[in-house]
Enzyme design. Structure first.
Site, short mmCIF file in Angstrom:
data_model
loop_
_atom_site.label_atom_id
_atom_site.label_comp_id
_atom_site.label_asym_id
_atom_site.label_seq_id
_atom_site.Cartn_x
_atom_site.Cartn_y
_atom_site.Cartn_z
N HIS A 121 0.83 -1.21 0.00
CA HIS A 121 0.00 0.00 0.00
C HIS A 121 0.87 1.26 0.00
CE1 HIS A 121 -3.30 2.71 1.40
NE2 HIS A 121 -2.32 3.26 2.11
N GLU A 122 1.88 1.29 0.86
CA GLU A 122 2.72 2.48 0.96
C GLU A 122 3.57 2.69 -0.30
OE1 GLU A 122 2.25 4.61 3.20
OE2 GLU A 122 0.96 3.38 4.47
N HIS A 125 1.58 4.30 -3.02
CA HIS A 125 1.49 5.76 -2.93
C HIS A 125 2.60 6.42 -3.76
CE1 HIS A 125 -1.77 6.59 -0.22
NE2 HIS A 125 -1.27 5.89 0.78
N GLU A 184 -5.95 7.09 -0.83
CA GLU A 184 -5.83 5.91 0.02
C GLU A 184 -6.51 4.70 -0.61
OE1 GLU A 184 -4.07 5.49 2.70
OE2 GLU A 184 -3.38 7.56 2.79
#
Length: 261
Positions: A121-122, A125, A184
């Site tokens: 997920h990070e 980004h 997100e």
């Protein structure tokens, strides 16, 4: 030209200068070169390493590094990983290839697949250039508020100040926070695909966020939060897991079977 129309024209010109598209096809505003964001990321990362204790356990570092390496092998480039000795259940990735994981996250992500959910997920980004988007949207909003204040002329005394305060609150709740929630949600989807390609089980993402929901207790209303609510996030993941599972099977068939412990 009417003052309100002038603001609209100037904002439209600003937005059309740097129109881009995210990995999922969402329109993006990116006003700054990637090199600037990489420099900002490197500077922030260095400051964090100076101010936050770094985990010394080789076992913990090897485990986190193993999961992160499996993820970043799917992205290319050089990534630096640091484990911070801090109880918060969190992680981050910064432009320029910097990843930070807090040891508190290891209490919530109970296996390598759940940890891969957060790291994927990070990293998503960064791949989606969300840092540039966030800086650009904040810059555009602040510029618009300053412009509106200059045009208003401040001649209405307390009424003018109250109007500007309301405009600022409206910009925060109506523009910046929902925009961040969109990022997100996008990072969840892109990260799900990324972890699947690396050979981690996408179904673990739901288990991870269920753990997060139990550990976080109460949270602010979703419309006042920069992150989707736990239920919204889990529902979105469940929608996308069937698309990620074939990628996971392909990775396993190709020998990508992480064994990080």
């Amino acid at each position: 030209m009417h003052k309100r129309n002038l603001i609209v024209v100037l904002l439209t010109a600003l937005i059309t200068v740097a129109c881009a598209t995210s990995p999922t096809g969402r329109p993006q505003l990116k006003l700054f070169p990637s090199s600037d964001l990489a420099e900002m990321g490197a500077a922030s990362y260095q400051q964090m390493k100076q101010e936050t204790p770094i985990e010394q356990s080789s076992r913990v570092n090897n485990y986190v590094q193993c999961v992160a390496n499996a993820i970043t092998r799917q992205t290319g480039g050089t990534w630096e990983v640091t484990v911070f000795a801090d109880d918060q259940a969190n992680a981050f990735a910064l432009p320029g290839g910097k990843i930070g994981v807090y040891t508190g996250l290891l209490d919530v992500s109970r296996n390598q697949d759940q940890l891969a959910t957060v790291i994927g997920h990070e990293v998503a980004h960064v791949l989606a250039d969300h840092g540039n988007e966030r800086v650009s949207s904040q810059f555009a909003t602040q510029s618009a508020l300053q412009l509106a204040g200059a045009i208003a002329g401040g001649g209405n005394g307390g009424m003018g100040q109250a109007a500007m305060a309301a405009l600022g609150l409206g910009a925060q709740v109506g523009v910046l926070l929902p925009f961040s929630r969109a990022q997100e949600s996008e990072a969840d989807v892109v990260g799900l695909e990324l972890m699947a390609r690396a050979g981690f089980d996408p179904q673990a993402s739901v288990q991870l966020w269920q753990n997060m929901a139990r550990s976080s207790g109460g949270s602010p209303p979703e419309f006042l939060s920069t992150h989707p609510g736990h239920e919204s996030r889990i529902n979105k993941l469940n929608e996308n897991i069937p698309k990620a599972m074939p990628l996971y099977q392909q990775a396993r068939n190709a020998g990508r079977r992480p064994n990080c412990g």
